[in-house]
Design a protein around this motif. Structure first.
Motif, mmCIF file in Angstrom:
data_model
loop_
_atom_site.group_PDB
_atom_site.id
_atom_site.type_symbol
_atom_site.label_atom_id
_atom_site.label_comp_id
_atom_site.label_asym_id
_atom_site.label_seq_id
_atom_site.Cartn_x
_atom_site.Cartn_y
_atom_site.Cartn_z
ATOM 1 N N TYR A 2 0.545 -1.093 -0.379
ATOM 2 C CA TYR A 2 -0.127 -0.103 0.034
ATOM 3 C C TYR A 2 0.609 0.777 -0.396
ATOM 4 C CZ TYR A 2 -3.595 -3.193 1.614
ATOM 5 O OH TYR A 2 -4.224 -4.607 1.572
ATOM 6 N N PHE A 3 0.358 2.723 -0.421
ATOM 7 C CA PHE A 3 0.773 2.874 -0.523
ATOM 8 C C PHE A 3 0.035 4.419 -0.045
ATOM 9 C CE2 PHE A 3 1.489 7.107 -3.177
ATOM 10 C CZ PHE A 3 2.791 8.135 -1.865
ATOM 11 N N ILE A 4 -0.238 5.004 1.320
ATOM 12 C CA ILE A 4 -0.828 6.248 1.589
ATOM 13 C C ILE A 4 -0.616 7.171 2.069
ATOM 14 C CG2 ILE A 4 -2.562 6.054 3.950
ATOM 15 C CD1 ILE A 4 -1.893 3.268 3.707
ATOM 16 N N ILE A 5 -1.212 8.139 1.239
ATOM 17 C CA ILE A 5 -1.004 9.761 2.483
ATOM 18 C C ILE A 5 -2.444 9.778 3.403
ATOM 19 C CG2 ILE A 5 -1.270 12.492 1.704
ATOM 20 C CD1 ILE A 5 -0.467 11.518 -1.559
ATOM 21 N N ASP A 21 -1.974 -5.050 -5.320
ATOM 22 C CA ASP A 21 -1.688 -6.007 -5.835
ATOM 23 C C ASP A 21 -2.044 -6.913 -7.009
ATOM 24 O OD1 ASP A 21 -4.903 -5.175 -6.442
ATOM 25 O OD2 ASP A 21 -5.630 -6.170 -4.571
ATOM 26 N N ASP A 22 -2.958 -8.326 -7.487
ATOM 27 C CA ASP A 22 -2.642 -8.893 -8.675
ATOM 28 C C ASP A 22 -3.536 -7.716 -9.401
ATOM 29 O OD1 ASP A 22 -1.328 -10.667 -8.099
ATOM 30 O OD2 ASP A 22 -3.387 -11.681 -7.532
ATOM 31 N N ASN A 23 -5.075 -6.973 -8.947
ATOM 32 C CA ASN A 23 -5.917 -5.507 -9.650
ATOM 33 C C ASN A 23 -5.424 -4.630 -9.377
ATOM 34 O OD1 ASN A 23 -6.479 -7.638 -12.252
ATOM 35 N ND2 ASN A 23 -7.715 -8.728 -9.701
ATOM 36 N N ILE A 49 -14.162 -1.647 1.208
ATOM 37 C CA ILE A 49 -13.792 -1.666 -0.686
ATOM 38 C C ILE A 49 -13.047 -2.704 -0.524
ATOM 39 C CG2 ILE A 49 -12.765 -0.457 -1.543
ATOM 40 C CD1 ILE A 49 -15.454 0.872 -1.168
ATOM 41 N N ASN A 50 -12.036 -3.328 0.085
ATOM 42 C CA ASN A 50 -10.989 -4.005 -0.310
ATOM 43 C C ASN A 50 -11.309 -5.228 -0.411
ATOM 44 O OD1 ASN A 50 -8.244 -4.817 -1.006
ATOM 45 N ND2 ASN A 50 -7.871 -5.546 0.985
ATOM 46 N N ASP A 51 -11.960 -5.795 0.199
ATOM 47 C CA ASP A 51 -12.882 -6.673 0.289
ATOM 48 C C ASP A 51 -13.879 -7.410 -0.819
ATOM 49 O OD1 ASP A 51 -12.148 -7.915 2.657
ATOM 50 O OD2 ASP A 51 -13.901 -7.440 3.747
ATOM 51 N N LEU A 52 -14.627 -6.169 -0.880
ATOM 52 C CA LEU A 52 -15.243 -5.652 -2.662
ATOM 53 C C LEU A 52 -14.429 -5.521 -3.603
ATOM 54 C CD1 LEU A 52 -18.164 -2.851 -1.511
ATOM 55 C CD2 LEU A 52 -18.451 -4.815 -2.331
ATOM 56 N N HIS A 53 -13.419 -4.970 -3.666
ATOM 57 C CA HIS A 53 -12.969 -5.436 -4.996
ATOM 58 C C HIS A 53 -12.391 -7.556 -5.023
ATOM 59 C CE1 HIS A 53 -9.719 -4.512 -7.486
ATOM 60 N NE2 HIS A 53 -8.638 -5.282 -6.998
ATOM 61 N N HIS A 54 -11.943 -8.226 -4.058
ATOM 62 C CA HIS A 54 -11.544 -9.218 -3.922
ATOM 63 C C HIS A 54 -12.805 -9.770 -4.634
ATOM 64 C CE1 HIS A 54 -7.002 -8.878 -2.963
ATOM 65 N NE2 HIS A 54 -7.281 -7.869 -1.896
ATOM 66 N N GLU A 55 -14.038 -9.553 -3.757
ATOM 67 C CA GLU A 55 -15.012 -10.534 -4.175
ATOM 68 C C GLU A 55 -15.005 -10.086 -5.684
ATOM 69 O OE1 GLU A 55 -19.688 -10.411 -3.357
ATOM 70 O OE2 GLU A 55 -18.565 -10.066 -1.713
ATOM 71 N N PHE A 56 -14.983 -9.579 -6.314
ATOM 72 C CA PHE A 56 -15.446 -8.629 -7.571
ATOM 73 C C PHE A 56 -14.680 -9.399 -8.530
ATOM 74 C CE2 PHE A 56 -14.692 -6.327 -11.213
ATOM 75 C CZ PHE A 56 -15.636 -6.198 -11.852
ATOM 76 N N TYR A 57 -13.425 -9.472 -7.886
ATOM 77 C CA TYR A 57 -12.608 -9.807 -9.928
ATOM 78 C C TYR A 57 -12.413 -11.672 -8.986
ATOM 79 C CZ TYR A 57 -10.243 -5.896 -11.177
ATOM 80 O OH TYR A 57 -10.424 -4.942 -12.078
ATOM 81 N N SER A 58 -13.091 -12.147 -7.876
ATOM 82 C CA SER A 58 -13.192 -13.225 -7.821
ATOM 83 C C SER A 58 -14.382 -14.053 -8.394
ATOM 84 C CB SER A 58 -13.069 -13.830 -5.793
ATOM 85 O OG SER A 58 -13.516 -14.913 -5.574
ATOM 86 N N ASN A 59 -15.392 -12.991 -8.292
ATOM 87 C CA ASN A 59 -16.470 -13.613 -8.858
ATOM 88 C C ASN A 59 -16.858 -13.122 -10.867
ATOM 89 O OD1 ASN A 59 -17.788 -14.463 -6.583
ATOM 90 N ND2 ASN A 59 -18.950 -11.884 -7.039
ATOM 91 N N ARG A 60 -15.852 -12.439 -11.373
ATOM 92 C CA ARG A 60 -15.501 -12.032 -12.504
ATOM 93 C C ARG A 60 -14.866 -14.017 -12.500
ATOM 94 N NH1 ARG A 60 -12.334 -7.307 -14.846
ATOM 95 N NH2 ARG A 60 -12.052 -8.520 -16.625
ATOM 96 N N GLU A 61 -13.788 -13.747 -12.515
ATOM 97 C CA GLU A 61 -13.152 -15.376 -12.857
ATOM 98 C C GLU A 61 -14.263 -15.936 -13.226
ATOM 99 O OE1 GLU A 61 -9.585 -16.638 -10.390
ATOM 100 O OE2 GLU A 61 -8.796 -14.281 -10.308
ATOM 101 N N SER A 62 -15.107 -16.827 -11.581
ATOM 102 C CA SER A 62 -15.740 -17.931 -11.571
ATOM 103 C C SER A 62 -16.629 -17.594 -12.266
ATOM 104 C CB SER A 62 -16.518 -18.344 -10.246
ATOM 105 O OG SER A 62 -17.302 -17.457 -10.158
ATOM 106 N N ILE A 63 -16.882 -16.986 -13.052
ATOM 107 C CA ILE A 63 -18.259 -16.676 -14.153
ATOM 108 C C ILE A 63 -16.865 -16.822 -15.596
ATOM 109 C CG2 ILE A 63 -19.273 -14.808 -15.428
ATOM 110 C CD1 ILE A 63 -20.431 -14.195 -12.440
ATOM 111 N N CYS A 64 -16.583 -16.003 -15.629
ATOM 112 C CA CYS A 64 -15.788 -16.422 -16.991
ATOM 113 C C CYS A 64 -15.416 -17.410 -17.175
ATOM 114 C CB CYS A 64 -14.528 -14.958 -17.551
ATOM 115 S SG CYS A 64 -15.052 -13.788 -17.072
ATOM 116 N N LYS A 65 -14.995 -18.152 -16.130
ATOM 117 C CA LYS A 65 -14.631 -20.423 -16.750
ATOM 118 C C LYS A 65 -15.548 -21.008 -16.799
ATOM 119 C CE LYS A 65 -10.141 -19.680 -13.500
ATOM 120 N NZ LYS A 65 -10.064 -20.394 -12.639
ATOM 121 N N LYS A 66 -16.922 -20.240 -16.461
ATOM 122 C CA LYS A 66 -18.361 -21.291 -16.309
ATOM 123 C C LYS A 66 -18.151 -20.755 -18.548
ATOM 124 C CE LYS A 66 -20.478 -20.745 -11.979
ATOM 125 N NZ LYS A 66 -21.738 -20.325 -11.710
ATOM 126 N N ASN A 67 -18.190 -19.733 -18.903
ATOM 127 C CA ASN A 67 -18.750 -19.409 -20.277
ATOM 128 C C ASN A 67 -17.397 -19.759 -20.812
ATOM 129 O OD1 ASN A 67 -21.057 -18.265 -18.986
ATOM 130 N ND2 ASN A 67 -19.967 -16.113 -19.469
#
Length: 67
Positions: A2-5, A21-23, A49-67
């Motif tokens: 993290y870089f914080i001001i 992080d990865d994203n 926000i960090n939890d939502l960020h990781h949840e979004f990318y986790s869901n995105r990966e699982s949804i894209c793998k299904k298609n």
């Protein structure tokens, strides 16, 4: 990583950061008229926000793998 001001004034607390992080993302939390618990509030918001960020990318990966 993290870089914080952080900026403190009499009744204003600003917290800005870049999360590498990865994203990577940028977060800005601006407060006004807090109850002397700015650090607790901004840490809680940042964690959510960090939890939502990781949840979004986790869901995105699982949804894209299904298609």
């Amino acid at each position: 990583m993290y870089f914080i001001i952080k900026q403190y004034y009499d009744y204003i607390y600003n917290d800005l950061g870049i999360v590498y992080d990865d994203n990577p993302y940028i977060i800005a939390i601006l407060t006004y008229h807090g109850n002397d618990n700015y650090i607790e509030i901004t840490n809680d918001i940042s964690k959510k926000i960090n939890d939502l960020h990781h949840e979004f990318y986790s869901n995105r990966e699982s949804i894209c793998k299904k298609n």
